[in-house]
Enzyme design. Sequence first.
Site, short mmCIF file in Angstrom:
data_model
loop_
_atom_site.label_atom_id
_atom_site.label_comp_id
_atom_site.label_asym_id
_atom_site.label_seq_id
_atom_site.Cartn_x
_atom_site.Cartn_y
_atom_site.Cartn_z
N PRO A 84 0.72 -1.29 0.02
CA PRO A 84 -0.08 0.00 0.04
C PRO A 84 0.93 1.36 0.12
O PRO A 84 1.79 1.39 0.76
CB PRO A 84 -0.78 -0.22 1.29
CG PRO A 84 0.22 -1.02 1.99
CD PRO A 84 0.87 -1.69 1.22
N GLN B 253 -6.78 -1.53 2.59
CA GLN B 253 -6.00 -1.15 3.82
C GLN B 253 -6.81 0.08 4.77
O GLN B 253 -7.19 1.01 4.08
CB GLN B 253 -4.53 -0.80 3.74
CG GLN B 253 -4.08 -0.80 4.89
CD GLN B 253 -2.52 -0.13 4.90
OE1 GLN B 253 -2.42 1.05 4.78
NE2 GLN B 253 -1.69 -0.93 5.41
N CYS C 111 2.11 2.98 10.00
CA CYS C 111 2.45 4.14 9.29
C CYS C 111 3.05 5.12 10.57
O CYS C 111 2.37 5.38 11.19
CB CYS C 111 1.34 4.78 8.55
SG CYS C 111 1.67 6.47 7.88
N ASN D 293 8.88 -7.30 4.26
CA ASN D 293 8.84 -6.04 3.51
C ASN D 293 9.86 -5.15 3.90
O ASN D 293 10.40 -4.89 4.97
CB ASN D 293 7.36 -5.24 3.80
CG ASN D 293 7.25 -3.74 3.33
OD1 ASN D 293 6.98 -3.03 3.85
ND2 ASN D 293 7.46 -3.82 1.90
N GLY D 294 10.51 -4.68 2.77
CA GLY D 294 11.33 -3.60 3.22
C GLY D 294 12.82 -3.68 2.13
O GLY D 294 13.14 -4.73 2.24
N ASP D 295 12.93 -2.61 1.39
CA ASP D 295 14.30 -2.46 0.61
C ASP D 295 14.39 -3.65 -0.51
O ASP D 295 15.63 -3.97 -0.77
CB ASP D 295 15.54 -2.79 1.55
CG ASP D 295 15.55 -1.32 2.53
OD1 ASP D 295 14.76 -0.65 2.39
OD2 ASP D 295 16.54 -1.32 3.38
N GLY E 19 7.35 -2.41 -2.25
CA GLY E 19 6.94 -0.84 -2.37
C GLY E 19 7.59 -0.25 -3.40
O GLY E 19 7.53 0.03 -4.56
N ARG E 20 8.64 0.71 -2.90
CA ARG E 20 9.36 1.60 -3.75
C ARG E 20 10.17 1.10 -5.00
O ARG E 20 10.16 1.59 -6.09
CB ARG E 20 10.42 2.25 -2.99
CG ARG E 20 10.04 3.14 -1.83
CD ARG E 20 10.75 3.84 -0.38
NE ARG E 20 11.18 2.67 0.11
CZ ARG E 20 12.28 2.47 0.71
NH1 ARG E 20 13.14 3.57 0.95
NH2 ARG E 20 12.68 1.46 1.48
C1 LIG Z 1 5.01 6.97 -1.00
C2 LIG Z 1 4.73 5.82 0.14
C3 LIG Z 1 3.34 5.77 0.49
C4 LIG Z 1 3.06 4.52 1.55
N1 LIG Z 1 1.88 4.51 2.11
C5 LIG Z 1 1.57 3.70 3.16
C6 LIG Z 1 0.48 3.14 3.29
O1 LIG Z 1 -0.65 3.84 2.94
N2 LIG Z 1 0.07 2.10 3.78
C7 LIG Z 1 0.97 1.36 4.56
O2 LIG Z 1 0.85 0.47 5.19
N3 LIG Z 1 2.43 1.63 4.16
C8 LIG Z 1 2.85 2.80 3.43
N4 LIG Z 1 4.02 3.01 3.02
C9 LIG Z 1 4.92 1.87 3.38
C10 LIG Z 1 4.95 0.87 2.29
O3 LIG Z 1 3.98 -0.05 2.25
C11 LIG Z 1 6.41 -0.08 2.78
O4 LIG Z 1 6.14 -0.60 3.98
C12 LIG Z 1 7.74 0.59 2.78
O5 LIG Z 1 7.62 1.57 1.81
C13 LIG Z 1 8.70 -0.23 2.80
O6 LIG Z 1 8.85 -1.13 1.53
P1 LIG Z 1 9.88 -0.96 0.30
O7 LIG Z 1 11.18 -0.70 0.99
O8 LIG Z 1 9.47 -2.08 -0.65
O9 LIG Z 1 9.34 0.51 -0.29
C14 LIG Z 1 4.33 3.87 1.91
C15 LIG Z 1 5.56 3.95 1.58
C16 LIG Z 1 5.59 5.16 0.49
C17 LIG Z 1 7.00 5.38 -0.15
#
Ligand SMILES: Cc1cc2nc3c(=O)[nH]c(=O)nc-3n(C[C@H](O)[C@H](O)[C@H](O)COP(=O)(O)O)c2cc1C
Length: 307
Positions: A16, A70, A100, A198-200, A221-222
Amino acid sequence: MIISGKKLANNLFLAPMAGFSDVGFRAVCAYLGADVTFSEMISSQALKYSSKKTLDMTITHPFEKVKIAQIFGHDCTDMANASISPALSGFDAIDINMGCPAPKIYKNGDGAALLNNLSLASKIIQAVVSASNKQVSVKVRLGDKQSNIAEIVRVCQESGASFITVHGRTSEQGYSGNVNLEAIALAKSVAKIPVVGNGDVFDIQNYKKMLSTDVDGVMIGRGAVGKPWFFAELLNKPYENKIDLIKKHISILKEHYPEKWLVLYLRKHFLAYASALAVKGEDKKLLATSDSIEKSLEVLSSYNKLF
Ligand SMILES: Cc1cc2nc3c(=O)[nH]c(=O)nc-3n(C[C@H](O)[C@H](O)[C@H](O)COP(=O)(O)O)c2cc1C
């Protein structure tokens, strides 16, 4: 993993992401291999009033295989009511945001603030589980200032969560440092329910490292922002021309949102696509200020290479 009776092919999850996980982006990620797609976080308060902005977040697409809405909030009744809102009827399952750390969420006692109040967190999960006839999952961080992930996992599973997604950082960390894979492995080792790591995850090496923690699924995510084809790359599957995929993202959005709004909204996605396509200098500026979707697509097309 199986979610709401649907067996996942690759256990790959799109995270999300508020401001990014629109229906077009989710659909394209699903098309390219994401088994599970999450909506942006939706306020349980806002759902009560069915604001247009909130309802816009609840649109789904047939490409999405397992769709999870969510929700966030700190009031058991609001959260339970949100989970059964007709606006969420198109989703297969409900996820509760307990990760969050953004100040406007956290200061309100929502999101990651609930990791400091596990007894309330438990009550919220139980309220949503008993109200909804859908599976309920929880997305967390390792803890607030320090990791207490084993306790968090225990509380979530005892309260009725069907799986848990763990972003391997504390709230205090924000996005600093590296994701703590040992803590994710610990979460998995103590959990009786499936754990999604999740992460990185930005490349195949990170993906393999995440899988080495023994998690049941991986959330990205990113790594997918500006690069929805990342899912196909992880699965070693061929995919079509990148511009065609970007056009698919846009054409789905055009079915639901007015052009005037999209022109501004899409700038950030275009900039993310620009990074993936190595768009340079002036062209990047043009995308950041563009008032024409067609012009932005022309710029991106000039950098597009067939894989
Ligand atoms: C722009 C942005 C918006 C996000 N919005 C949410 C959100 O609405 N709900 C949530 O649980 N996490 C949110 N996250 C966190 C991501 O879901 C994820 O946990 C976090 O970016 C780590 O994963 P990644 O390293 O693959 O990006 C957001 C992250 C980013 C970068």
